[in-house]
Design an enzyme around this catalytic site. Sequence first.
Site, PDB file in Angstrom:
ATOM      1  N   SER A  38      -7.186  39.589  12.678  1.00  0.00           N
ATOM      2  CA  SER A  38      -7.937  38.984  13.484  1.00  0.00           C
ATOM      3  C   SER A  38      -8.087  37.265  13.357  1.00  0.00           C
ATOM      4  O   SER A  38      -6.839  36.803  13.209  1.00  0.00           O
ATOM      5  CB  SER A  38      -9.370  39.488  13.770  1.00  0.00           C
ATOM      6  OG  SER A  38      -9.918  38.982  14.854  1.00  0.00           O
ATOM      7  N   ASP A 185      -8.008  44.648  18.082  1.00  0.00           N
ATOM      8  CA  ASP A 185      -8.356  44.077  16.793  1.00  0.00           C
ATOM      9  C   ASP A 185      -8.188  44.937  15.558  1.00  0.00           C
ATOM     10  O   ASP A 185      -8.315  46.015  15.439  1.00  0.00           O
ATOM     11  CB  ASP A 185      -9.823  43.662  16.843  1.00  0.00           C
ATOM     12  CG  ASP A 185     -10.050  42.507  15.892  1.00  0.00           C
ATOM     13  OD1 ASP A 185      -9.656  42.607  14.816  1.00  0.00           O
ATOM     14  OD2 ASP A 185     -10.720  41.692  16.282  1.00  0.00           O
TER      15      ASP A 185
END
Length: 304
Positions: A38, A185
């Site tokens: 991320s 993610d």
Amino acid sequence: MKADAVFEGGGVRGIAFIGAVQEMEKKGVEWQRLAGTSAGSVVAALLACGYTGLELKELMNTMDYARLRGKTWVHSLPLIGKVITLLRRSGIYRNDPLEEQMAYWLRQKGVATFGDLPDGKLKIIASDISSGKMLILPDDLPRYHLNPAKFPIAAAVRMSSTIPYFFQPYRLRTKLRRKPYYVLDGALLSNYPVWIFDVEGVPRWPTFGFRLLGEQELTPPYDINGPISMLRAMFQTMLRAHDQRHVDKHSRARTLFIPTGRVTTTQFDIGPEERNFLYQSGRDTARRFLAGWDYAKYVKEFRG
């Protein structure tokens, strides 16, 4: 001192990494291999492509974080706008502004794809929810019949940073099937992949991990009163608990825990004062960490 680096996910709180990186470079640390999830993938990718901590600070000061929330005309509709995009696109905002920004920054260093970097220099974590598997990019791309050398780094960063429901899923299209693979993610499966460069025995140099410690992580147990609160607790547990064992053991000795105060992951309207707080917190944490770091002691205690 040569070192590998692994950066945790954490949205805009990742600004704190920049201060830590700059302080460690100031003390002579030279990055060899880099990995991240991320927000951590953003920092890892920029460092791998040749940016220094000082240059990252300049990018931080000029970045319009609010633009990263890819809005359309639908979002101008009061209340219902976000609901429409969430129901139609499985996420509120587009995430392509991040990919566009990353592609621009990387072009300034003459880099576009993983093939422009030395083999093994950069690894990015994402989650393929269509297959139920963690993605380590570029390593796993041949699984989809994709050439790692031609795959854009900016696209990999976008995959890794697609926060569920907040951003619309990345649709990875391949020749394997008509439907795309949905990618989200990397934090869903490994928000802190500090293990990624580990080897048996004594490593050539240390791997330093960078984690973000917010006040929300110090709160009491979740108050579960029904299905909605239970779902929220399950989601938060999934994001945090699965990596905790890596920190509970020897990795704590090589991890920098950077306080991020009350700044939240999706606080894209972050102001200069909060940016400076995160940056300085990273610098202070790195300074304290290096003051107590002893590689020989670490190897004897944990890797001997």
